[in-house]
Write a protein that holds these residues in place. Structure first.
Motif, short mmCIF file in Angstrom:
data_model
loop_
_atom_site.label_atom_id
_atom_site.label_comp_id
_atom_site.label_asym_id
_atom_site.label_seq_id
_atom_site.Cartn_x
_atom_site.Cartn_y
_atom_site.Cartn_z
N SER A 55 1.39 -9.41 0.89
CA SER A 55 0.40 -8.38 1.18
C SER A 55 0.82 -7.04 0.61
O SER A 55 -0.03 -6.23 0.20
CB SER A 55 0.20 -8.26 2.69
N SER A 56 2.13 -6.78 0.53
CA SER A 56 2.60 -5.51 -0.02
C SER A 56 2.31 -5.43 -1.52
O SER A 56 1.91 -4.38 -2.03
CB SER A 56 4.09 -5.32 0.25
N GLU A 57 2.51 -6.54 -2.24
CA GLU A 57 2.18 -6.55 -3.67
C GLU A 57 0.70 -6.28 -3.89
O GLU A 57 0.31 -5.51 -4.78
CB GLU A 57 2.58 -7.89 -4.29
N PHE A 58 -0.12 -6.92 -3.07
CA PHE A 58 -1.57 -6.75 -3.20
C PHE A 58 -1.99 -5.31 -2.89
O PHE A 58 -2.75 -4.70 -3.64
CB PHE A 58 -2.29 -7.72 -2.27
N LEU A 59 -1.49 -4.76 -1.79
CA LEU A 59 -1.91 -3.42 -1.37
C LEU A 59 -1.45 -2.35 -2.35
O LEU A 59 -2.20 -1.43 -2.68
CB LEU A 59 -1.37 -3.13 0.03
N ILE A 60 -0.21 -2.44 -2.83
CA ILE A 60 0.28 -1.45 -3.78
C ILE A 60 -0.48 -1.55 -5.09
O ILE A 60 -0.83 -0.53 -5.71
CB ILE A 60 1.80 -1.62 -4.00
N SER A 61 -0.75 -2.78 -5.54
CA SER A 61 -1.56 -2.96 -6.74
C SER A 61 -2.94 -2.33 -6.57
O SER A 61 -3.45 -1.66 -7.47
CB SER A 61 -1.69 -4.45 -7.06
N LEU A 62 -3.53 -2.54 -5.40
CA LEU A 62 -4.86 -2.00 -5.14
C LEU A 62 -4.85 -0.47 -5.16
O LEU A 62 -5.74 0.17 -5.74
CB LEU A 62 -5.37 -2.50 -3.78
N VAL A 63 -3.83 0.13 -4.56
CA VAL A 63 -3.71 1.59 -4.58
C VAL A 63 -3.57 2.08 -6.02
O VAL A 63 -4.22 3.06 -6.43
CB VAL A 63 -2.50 2.04 -3.74
N CYS A 64 -2.73 1.40 -6.79
CA CYS A 64 -2.50 1.80 -8.18
C CYS A 64 -3.75 1.61 -9.05
O CYS A 64 -3.88 2.25 -10.09
CB CYS A 64 -1.35 1.00 -8.77
N LEU A 65 -4.66 0.75 -8.62
CA LEU A 65 -5.90 0.55 -9.35
C LEU A 65 -6.88 1.70 -9.15
O LEU A 65 -7.70 1.99 -10.03
CB LEU A 65 -6.56 -0.76 -8.94
#
Length: 447
Positions: A55-65
């Motif tokens: 979930s951390s990989e997904f959330l950080i990726s989403l923020v960076c998007l």
């Protein structure tokens, strides 16, 4: 003289921001869906894995998007502004989504996602802070005219036909690799490689831009012949894409792309919809030819360079960095640690095939390959300086002409080192010609 009502500009900006957020969200959702439904099940063997449940990989990726939407230019007023939007949409977004899904990175994807965001931010910052002042290029008469471009195009075409006439043929999409191997046997010097590249990446887009500018169909006809000839030589699918992309950009420009950069988000979405509609929704049994066409329009156009980045990360965790020695000239000062070009080295590591070439964009080939994770922060300012220099080079040219002419250069830069795109891909030559041929005139759109 019209008088704008108070609040009109702020309302327009709010509408543009809302449209950008909506389209970008749809694009992100579409890419996540196509990655899980199409890329991963069918092309998992190429690296399109879906092992990550973090979930951390997904959330950080989403923020960076979403963060780049804060600092990307709201309007396209210089070539560098379009460069930033192009790379954000075509390269950066698929890359962040891929990082969140693959699950094969040795240290997870969180740090890489943040470093990529930092690199993009540095490109924007350095570009905004840096302005080069270059003298206007001196007029060279015939050598800076449309006639000279036509002359060079016909000369390059003639030399190409003379060298490759024995193997030139129209091939189906399934047979392009056989045609590529046949042409490789005859490519005995660097001149032939440059001619093939420049026919597609320099002369064809310039001719298409001239066709639009002067409303002369003959320029477009010659451009189509150049791209067709290259396809008949080596089965290069990008030769076909390079012909149509300037036309697509012309249409987007006519819709107001310079004032509404978010319109460019439609570009990848058009290519990503067919797999979803034909495979996931309609559950259609597709022919091999149609499957190959769809893969070229989606997986190879937007997915491969993102997966390639993850492969560069894994390779350079275990092997020496290049410290820019993969760049011609610098390799005279710094020893290059491999025997083959960088793309071939990674390609062999991935596939075991010595002929497989795994080129990737500057974040992979000029960033990760150069200095690992920290290379991402090194390449950001360098790219910022390069696009600021290109801004200065074409400052007197019509921006729309430059954007149309630079389309194949941007495609090349999305899949190769930035210096390769500028030199071998003919990027610098294209921009020099834009300064001469793209003088402000009667193009039907303006910033």
């Amino acid at each position: 003289m019209g008088v704008s009502r108070p609040g009109t500009n702020s309302e327009s900006q709010a509408a543009h921001s809302a449209a950008t957020l909506l389209l970008h969200s749809l694009y992100i959702a579409l890419y996540f869906a196509i990655y899980d439904i199409y890329f991963s099940p069918i092309y998992g063997y190429l690296g399109f894995t879906s092992y990550s449940n973090s979930s951390s990989e997904f959330l950080i990726s989403l923020v960076c998007l979403y963060v780049p939407l804060i600092f990307l230019p709201p309007k396209i007023k210089r070539f560098s502004h379009f460069f930033l939007w192009f790379f954000f949409i075509v390269v950066y977004t698929p890359l962040q989504i891929t990082l969140a899904r693959v699950g094969t990175l040795p240290h997870g994807s969180e740090i890489l996602s943040l470093l990529l965001l930092g690199s993009l931010c540095l490109i924007r910052l350095i570009n905004a802070l840096t302005q080069f002042s270059l003298p206007r290029l001196r007029e060279l008469g015939f050598f800076s005219s449309e006639k000279f471009v036509v002359f060079l195009s016909l000369t390059a075409l003639g030399l190409t036909v003379i060298q490759f006439h024995s193997i030139m043929r129209l091939v189906s999409i399934e047979d392009v690799y056989d045609q590529r191997f046949a042409s490789a046997d005859l490519s005995i010097n660097k001149l032939s490689a440059y001619l093939l590249n420049w026919l597609v990446f320099v002369f064809s887009p310039l001719l298409l831009a001239l066709s639009i500018k002067h409303k002369k169909l003959s320029f477009a006809l010659l451009a189509s012949i150049l791209c067709l000839a290259v396809y008949m030589v080596n089965g290069s699918k990008i030769a076909l894409v390079a012909f149509f992309m300037p036309i697509v950009l012309h249409r987007l420009l006519s819709w107001g792309l310079l004032k509404k950069p978010f319109l460019f988000i439609l570009f990848p979405m058009i290519f990503l919809l067919p797999p979803i509609l034909l495979i996931a929704v309609l559950e259609t049994e597709l022919s091999d030819a149609l499957k190959l066409v769809i893969s070229q329009l989606s997986m190879r156009a937007f997915g491969v360079q993102a997966v390639g980045f993850t492969q560069y990360v894994q390779f350079f965790e275990q092997n020496p960095h290049t410290y820019f020695s993969h760049v011609t000239g610098i390799n005279r000062l710094v020893d290059y640690p491999f025997e083959e070009p960088l793309g071939r080295v990674i390609g062999y590591w991935v596939s075991g095939n010595q002929l497989f070439n795994s080129n990737s964009n500057f974040w992979a080939s000029d960033g990760i390959a150069t200095a690992g994770y920290m290379g991402l922060l090194l390449i950001g300012p360098l790219v910022g300086l390069i696009i600021s220099f290109l801004d200065a080079l074409v400052k007197n040219a019509e921006l729309s002409f430059v954007i149309i002419s630079s389309a194949p250069f941007l495609l090349t830069a999305a899949n190769t080192p930035i210096f390769t795109a500028l030199v071998t891909g003919g990027g610098l030559v294209t921009f020099v010609f834009c300064q001469y041929l793209g003088k402000r005139s009667n193009l039907p759109y303006a910033p």
